[in-house]
Design an enzyme around this catalytic site. Structure first.
Site, mmCIF file in Angstrom:
data_model
loop_
_atom_site.group_PDB
_atom_site.id
_atom_site.type_symbol
_atom_site.label_atom_id
_atom_site.label_comp_id
_atom_site.label_asym_id
_atom_site.label_seq_id
_atom_site.Cartn_x
_atom_site.Cartn_y
_atom_site.Cartn_z
ATOM 1 N N HIS A 173 2.356 0.190 8.018
ATOM 2 C CA HIS A 173 1.850 1.474 7.484
ATOM 3 C C HIS A 173 0.597 1.284 6.641
ATOM 4 O O HIS A 173 -0.106 2.249 6.370
ATOM 5 C CB HIS A 173 2.950 2.151 6.650
ATOM 6 C CG HIS A 173 4.095 2.662 7.478
ATOM 7 N ND1 HIS A 173 4.291 3.988 7.738
ATOM 8 C CD2 HIS A 173 5.090 2.006 8.143
ATOM 9 C CE1 HIS A 173 5.360 4.141 8.510
ATOM 10 N NE2 HIS A 173 5.866 2.953 8.766
ATOM 11 N N ASP A 233 -6.885 2.754 2.440
ATOM 12 C CA ASP A 233 -5.618 3.445 2.707
ATOM 13 C C ASP A 233 -5.265 3.252 4.167
ATOM 14 O O ASP A 233 -6.144 3.369 5.030
ATOM 15 C CB ASP A 233 -5.803 4.948 2.421
ATOM 16 C CG ASP A 233 -4.554 5.605 1.851
ATOM 17 O OD1 ASP A 233 -3.455 5.115 2.121
ATOM 18 O OD2 ASP A 233 -4.699 6.612 1.132
#
Ligand code: GDG
Length: 503
Positions: free
Chosen positions: A175, A387
């Site tokens: 992720h 991110d």
């Protein structure tokens, strides 16, 4: 899932650090409530239809296993799939979770090696907990089950499973970003981690950049591995074993967000926000308390915009929500102090009677409040310094029912690969560039906002979380080469980022 996939598949076993339920102790007794979030929403129907198990830690260290199992029984029945808890002691939690995962892998994989605390005891604990997870998976899995392991906490679980003789197909999804070789190589356990990852059969990354970084690390560190690319995947061959690496950008349940944004509760919350902040544009920042989210630079950029564009004074308000997270780690507390100091300075410099430039909220919002802010804000300012994806950007887009919002997005968020055409892109370290983007958003015409937001909404609607799950499972189980839309890698322009308004 395609028919072929369903025919060939056994059950689905999902493994993540935390179970998708929240266990709470009230008056001595344990109770559970369902967890929230896109991953659970998307996986729950697949788990129910196909039969499955979710393996993860309960969230309560040092608990008695029998008591946890009893509490989970009810949730398993109502969820329609089984929940199995991996027990962790407080010491394991400290060293594996707070230590190796969050003081080493998290900062390193976000390019912040100076934040790393390379304590050798953390590595031992990480290996031990990954082995423990593997033991629980081994007990739970039957021959044809597909095992899908999630995230950086469990990078070495597959190799433990192989050592136990588990031959099932093993998938992994990361992720968070995967760093480039010159950063990854700083990890004292780089060789062990990279070799361990090759025990999976399919490894999914959020972006092409992450996959490329991983493949480069393998090429440089494990030169005996033959690498070829085929149908959108990189295939890494070691002896008879082949590992495929692909790109699967995670997303949200678009329809659910769009639907919920129309609820009465959300409309009321949006109305109250506007009543309290009349005649101005609301700029929204929502982040977990984390140094990767770039909050101090963003506040500096807001200050810079107010200094350079006095016409924005009293006409713009930044609502910055910071959700408490990992507050036990000292670096996170330092960040909180830094943010609060900056907010104080900026408000001290600009506040006038009836107008406070920054509304700072340090707490977890209810879902109704969160959606209310998404619906109300004219501008979303999402500027992480790195991110994996950033779901807040996609959620904002899904909730912008009036299509009047502007998305300002960091070039270093994974979401940029899909949203770069219609967001205003910024380098999160460039304070003047972000301040210019704020001014561009502030002065953008309604027609331009609408045009951009329409296209953003179409993209997020099309590539939602269900498509993400389906693509990964199809690729893993039926060994389809690739059925996710080919996503090009976002490369920053050679001049300044495109923050201009197109005609
Ligand atoms: C990791 C990766 C990757 C936030 N504040 C509140 C609240 N939230 C919810 C948001 C969103 C989620 O938390 C945050 O997701 P992000 O993707 O933005 O960030 P991370 O937590 O760092 O997640 C990231 C993600 O995994 C998925 O792969 O995109 O890159 O770092 O869903 O809505 N929810 C509520 N109140 C809040 O105050 N209810």
């Amino acid at each position: 899932m395609s028919e072929t996939t369903q025919q060939q598949a056994g059950r689905l076993i999902i493994v993540s650090n935390r179970l998708p339920v929240v266990l709470e102790r009230k008056d001595g007794a344990l109770s559970t409530r369902p967890g929230s979030g896109g991953l659970v929403t998307a996986l729950a129907p697949v788990l129910r239809d196909r039969g499955g198990i979710w393996v993860g830690w309960s969230g309560l260290p040092d608990s008695e296993q029998g008591e946890i199992d009893d509490a989970l029984k009810g949730s398993s029945t109502s969820a329609g799939y089984e929940l199995r808890a991996v027990p962790l002691t407080m010491q394991e939690l400290d060293e594996y979770y707070h230590g190796f995962a969050n003081e080493i892998l998290w900062p390193l994989f976000h390019d912040l090696q100076s934040h790393c605390h390379f304590d050798p005891s953390y590595w031992e604990a990480y290996r031990g907990v990954n082995r423990k997870f593997a033991e629980h998976i081994h007990t739970a899995a039957a021959e044809k089950d597909f095992i899908w392991i999630h995230d950086y906490h469990l990078l070495t679980t597959a190799t433990e499973l192989r050592d136990m003789g588990v031959a099932n197909s093993l998938g992994f999804f990361l992720h968070i970003p995967f760093p480039p070789p010159d950063i990854f190589f700083k990890l004292p356990w780089r060789f062990q981690i990279l070799s361990a990852m090759l025990a999976f059969d399919l490894i999914g990354f959020q972006t092409m950049r992450d996959k490329r970084n991983f493949v480069q690390c393998v090429r440089m560190l494990l030169s005996e591995i033959a690498v070829r690319s085929e149908g959108g995947f990189h295939i890494l061959k070691s002896g008879e074993r082949e590992v495929r690496a692909g790109v699967f950008p995670i997303s949200i349940d678009y329809a659910e967000f769009e639907q919920r944004a129309q609820d009465k509760e959300v409309a009321e919350s949006a109305w109250y926000i506007h009543e309290a902040l009349p005649d101005r544009q609301i700029v929204l920042g929502i982040d977990r308390l984390d140094y990767t989210k770039g909050i101090p630079y963003r506040l500096e950029a807001f200050r810079n915009a107010l200094r350079r564009h006095p016409e924005m004074l009293e006409k713009i308000t930044l609502v910055q929500v910071v959700v408490p997270s990992r507050v036990d780690i000292p670096k996170y507390n330092d960040l909180k102090i830094e943010i609060e100091q900056l907010v104080g300075e900026i408000n001290g410099e600009f506040t006038r009677s009836g107008w406070v430039p920054i509304h700072y909220i340090f707490r977890h919002l209810t879902r109704g409040e969160l959606l209310g802010y998404y619906r109300t804000a004219e501008i979303a300012l999402i500027t992480p310094i790195k991110d994996g994806m950033n779901l807040v950007a996609k959620e904002y887009v899904a909730c912008n029912l009036e299509s009047n919002g502007v998305l300002i997005l960091s070039e270093f968020a994974g979401a940029v690969a899909q949203l770069h055409r219609d967001a205003l892109l910024v380098n999160p370290y460039d304070i003047e560039g972000m301040s210019d983007a704020l001014y561009t958003a502030f002065t953008m015409t309604y027609a331009e906002r609408r045009r951009r937001m329409h296209r953003l909404r179409a993209t997020v609607r099309r590539y939602d979380i269900y498509r993400w799950v389906e693509s990964f499972l199809d690729a893993a189980v039926s060994r389809h080469l690739y059925d996710f839309p080919v996503i090009s890698e976002y490369i920053p322009p050679s001049d300044s980022p495109d923050i201009g308004v197109s005609i």
